[in-house]
Design a protein around this motif. Structure first.
Motif, mmCIF file in Angstrom:
data_model
loop_
_atom_site.group_PDB
_atom_site.id
_atom_site.type_symbol
_atom_site.label_atom_id
_atom_site.label_comp_id
_atom_site.label_asym_id
_atom_site.label_seq_id
_atom_site.Cartn_x
_atom_site.Cartn_y
_atom_site.Cartn_z
ATOM 1 N N ALA A 101 0.827 -1.203 0.000
ATOM 2 C CA ALA A 101 0.000 0.000 0.000
ATOM 3 C C ALA A 101 0.864 1.257 0.000
ATOM 4 O O ALA A 101 0.627 2.186 -0.787
ATOM 5 N N ALA A 102 1.880 1.280 0.871
ATOM 6 C CA ALA A 102 2.703 2.477 1.027
ATOM 7 C C ALA A 102 3.656 2.681 -0.145
ATOM 8 O O ALA A 102 3.762 3.789 -0.685
ATOM 9 N N ARG A 103 4.331 1.622 -0.547
ATOM 10 C CA ARG A 103 5.375 1.741 -1.570
ATOM 11 C C ARG A 103 4.789 1.924 -2.969
ATOM 12 O O ARG A 103 5.263 2.735 -3.754
ATOM 13 N N ASP A 104 3.741 1.150 -3.271
ATOM 14 C CA ASP A 104 3.195 1.134 -4.628
ATOM 15 C C ASP A 104 1.956 2.005 -4.772
ATOM 16 O O ASP A 104 1.365 2.048 -5.852
ATOM 17 N N ARG A 105 1.559 2.685 -3.694
ATOM 18 C CA ARG A 105 0.344 3.505 -3.693
ATOM 19 C C ARG A 105 -0.829 2.702 -4.234
ATOM 20 O O ARG A 105 -1.484 3.073 -5.213
ATOM 21 N N ARG A 106 -1.135 1.608 -3.551
ATOM 22 C CA ARG A 106 -2.228 0.733 -3.953
ATOM 23 C C ARG A 106 -3.188 0.543 -2.780
ATOM 24 O O ARG A 106 -2.811 0.652 -1.611
ATOM 25 N N THR A 107 -4.415 0.230 -3.133
ATOM 26 C CA THR A 107 -5.413 -0.169 -2.142
ATOM 27 C C THR A 107 -5.379 -1.685 -2.045
ATOM 28 O O THR A 107 -5.566 -2.386 -3.050
ATOM 29 N N VAL A 108 -5.099 -2.193 -0.857
ATOM 30 C CA VAL A 108 -4.881 -3.629 -0.636
ATOM 31 C C VAL A 108 -6.020 -4.187 0.215
ATOM 32 O O VAL A 108 -6.344 -3.641 1.276
ATOM 33 N N LEU A 109 -6.627 -5.273 -0.255
ATOM 34 C CA LEU A 109 -7.607 -6.008 0.554
ATOM 35 C C LEU A 109 -6.888 -7.173 1.214
ATOM 36 O O LEU A 109 -6.429 -8.091 0.531
ATOM 37 N N LEU A 110 -6.779 -7.133 2.538
ATOM 38 C CA LEU A 110 -6.171 -8.236 3.286
ATOM 39 C C LEU A 110 -7.306 -9.075 3.880
ATOM 40 O O LEU A 110 -7.955 -8.692 4.854
ATOM 41 N N ASN A 111 -7.552 -10.218 3.252
ATOM 42 C CA ASN A 111 -8.600 -11.119 3.714
ATOM 43 C C ASN A 111 -8.128 -11.891 4.937
ATOM 44 O O ASN A 111 -7.014 -12.440 4.949
ATOM 45 N N LEU A 112 -9.002 -11.954 5.934
ATOM 46 C CA LEU A 112 -8.689 -12.628 7.195
ATOM 47 C C LEU A 112 -9.687 -13.765 7.395
ATOM 48 O O LEU A 112 -10.781 -13.564 7.949
#
Length: 548
Positions: free
Chosen positions: A145-156
């Protein structure tokens, strides 16, 4: 730390260790434990009333704070409720981590393919599959998210969340270089850009979201080369105070800005996609002009307009590398032009016929008066719709931290949640939400959130009792409009029911209620229900429909 820490607890702890200060969400059984772990480790949790609002709040908070946004939602419907806000963030390349419970048993009512859902809207799907490495997976999500400026869905997954995690060593925080997304160096093209600038006699810089951190370097380079300065809508305010600031390029451009950009012989997009909105479908780019783009993302270069040169690198680094002693080139600048920018460079200076009357106020008059009344230290958040140009063009902002524009997905209904996220990121400024009546009704649930958080917010609703975009797009062709018109509604009364102060504005005299609220103590937020004239459509809307 003990070996009894669960996977959910490890995820919350690791994210807190990365400096996450605020998370947003709606808590259900599937995200209960990870949310509590965030809170246990010092993260402020802001409960929204709808997951769509929570995702948009996190998006706006990330944009205005420079931090990674975090939102936490229930499995299945919690995630689907959040999808419009998540899509806006993904399309805007907002660095954000979405923590979602996941029902992996196909027999569960909550089961959906959450990974496919994320992929479909441009987010990055990830999953914790090994409880023992849950903390490492959370760190990986944060880094992407921080490095690539992406929105990340972390499934739990629900079964994995409750399993014990290994006792990890403390996780180091993500460094500044990773957080900024900047590459190690500039990947060529700087010298050629320098040659283009040296040859130009009428250069114009258009800065986008990727340039919001580089005002000083861009102004120094513009001073050296005689360039005029403009921005995309999302970077509005970046050059405020400069005598060469043309404000926004594109559909919101003043007549003067459009004239001068069309007269350029070199247009340089700095962290700016130069998309159809910023260039009015390419019509603002002069046919004979050279075009250059500076961007971190190679895929962004030439995506919307043909370019003569692409420079891959961080805007600040590229501009700094090009800045040198003044070579005496006046570029586009002259005393006469400076006088024109002072006299014609803001929309409020453009003459118009006030159409107020019959119990309705002209939205231009309304917005100019609000601009005069409200303190300049403000952060303005704008919803989408036919009305949106009025606050975007007639409300000034002090700098690039004063305007929050969640419009990459063009959804109405995000404006109030946007304003909440922006307000929490910038508590030093008066938060102003500008909504249409359609978007206001979609986001009504979050009025309670504004009151509960004690935000001294001004919410302005531009009410034409319709979905104005459709009225003005289809009406001239004779189509029936009953499906997009609505009877009058007392939005001021609805706001009071949530704990707001409220005024209804039908003419300029009614704005005295806004002046009274501003005197203090501002212990309740204020809703301004403005009944606006709506006889004509907006010129920026005509531009928008060209892209449909």
């Amino acid at each position: 730390m003990t070996v009894t820490e669960t996977a959910a607890a490890a995820v919350g702890r690791v994210l807190a260790a990365q400096g996450v200060r605020t998370a947003f969400g709606v808590v259900g059984s599937g995200n209960f434990h990870v949310t509590n772990a965030l809170v246990e480790h010092g993260v402020r949790f802001v409960a929204a009333r709808h997951e769509g609002g929570a995702a948009t709040m996190a998006d706006a908070y990330a944009r205005m704070s420079g931090e990674v946004g975090v939102v936490t939602v229930h499995q299945g419907p919690g995630l689907t409720n959040a999808m419009t806000g998540l899509t806006e963030a993904a399309k805007s390349r907002t660095p954000m981590v979405v923590l979602a419970g996941e029902a992996t048993d196909a027999r569960s009512n909550f089961h959906i393919d959450q990974e496919a859902l994320a992929t479909a809207v441009g987010a990055v799907p990830m999953r914790v599959t090994d409880a023992g490495r849950a903390g490492e997976r959370a760190l990986e999500a944060f880094r992407v998210a921080a490095r690539d400026r992406r929105t990340v869905l972390l499934n739990l997954p629900l079964d994995v969340q409750s399993m014990p995690s290994n006792a990890p060593v403390p996780v180091p925080a993500v460094g500044d270089a990773e957080r900024s997304g900047a590459p190690a160096g500039v990947v060529g093209g700087t010298a050629e850009l320098g040659r283009l600038l040296a040859a130009a006699r009428r250069p114009v810089f258009i800065a986008g979201r990727g340039a919001r951190h580089a005002r000083r370097e861009l102004e120094a380079l513009a001073d050296r080369t005689g360039a005029l300065l403009a921005t995309s809508a999302v970077a509005k305010g970046l050059f405020r105070g400069s005598p060469w600031d043309l404000d926004v390029s594109g559909g919101f451009a003043t007549p003067l800005a459009a004239e001068l950009i069309r007269g350029a012989d070199l247009v340089v997009g700095w962290g700016c996609a130069l998309n159809m909105w910023t260039t009015r479908h390419g019509s603002l780019v002069p046919p004979g002009a050279k075009v250059a783009q500076v961007d971190l993302d190679p895929a962004a270069v030439g995506a919307y307009v043909p370019v003569d040169l692409g420079v891959i690198g961080d805007v600040r680094a590229v501009a700094a590398a090009l800045t040198g002693p003044d070579d005496g080139t006046p570029g586009y600048r002259s005393a006469e032009l400076a006088a024109r920018v002072r006299a014609e460079g803001r929309w409020r200076a453009v003459p118009y016929r006030d159409e107020s009357g019959a119990g309705r106020i002209d939205p231009r008059t309304l917005t100019i008066d609000l601009d005069d009344l409200l303190p300049i230290e403000r952060v303005v958040s704008v919803d989408s719709g036919n009305f949106m140009g009025y606050p975007s063009m007639f409300l000034d902002v002090p700098d690039e931290g004063g305007f929050c524009f969640t419009q990459a997905f063009q959804s109405i209904g995000l404006g109030l949640a946007t304003a909440i996220g922006a307000a929490l990121a910038r508590p030093d400024r008066l938060p102003v939400a500008a909504l249409g009546d359609g978007g206001a009704f979609m986001g009504l649930a979050e009025l309670e959130t504004v009151v509960r958080l004690g935000l001294p917010m001004v919410v302005v609703v531009y009410d034409d009792e319709a979905y104005g975009a459709e009225v003005h797009h289809f009406g001239p062709h004779g189509f029936p409009l009953d499906t997009v018109r609505f009877p009058p509604a007392d939005l001021a009364a609805i706001a009071r029911g949530h704990g707001f102060a409220a005024v209804t504005v039908t003419d300029r005299a009614d704005l005295a209620g806004v002046a009274e609220w501003l005197k203090g103590p501002r212990d309740r937020p204020l809703l301004v229900h403005a009944k606006i004239t709506g006889e004509r459509g907006s010129w920026w809307l005509e531009e928008a429909f060209k892209g449909h």
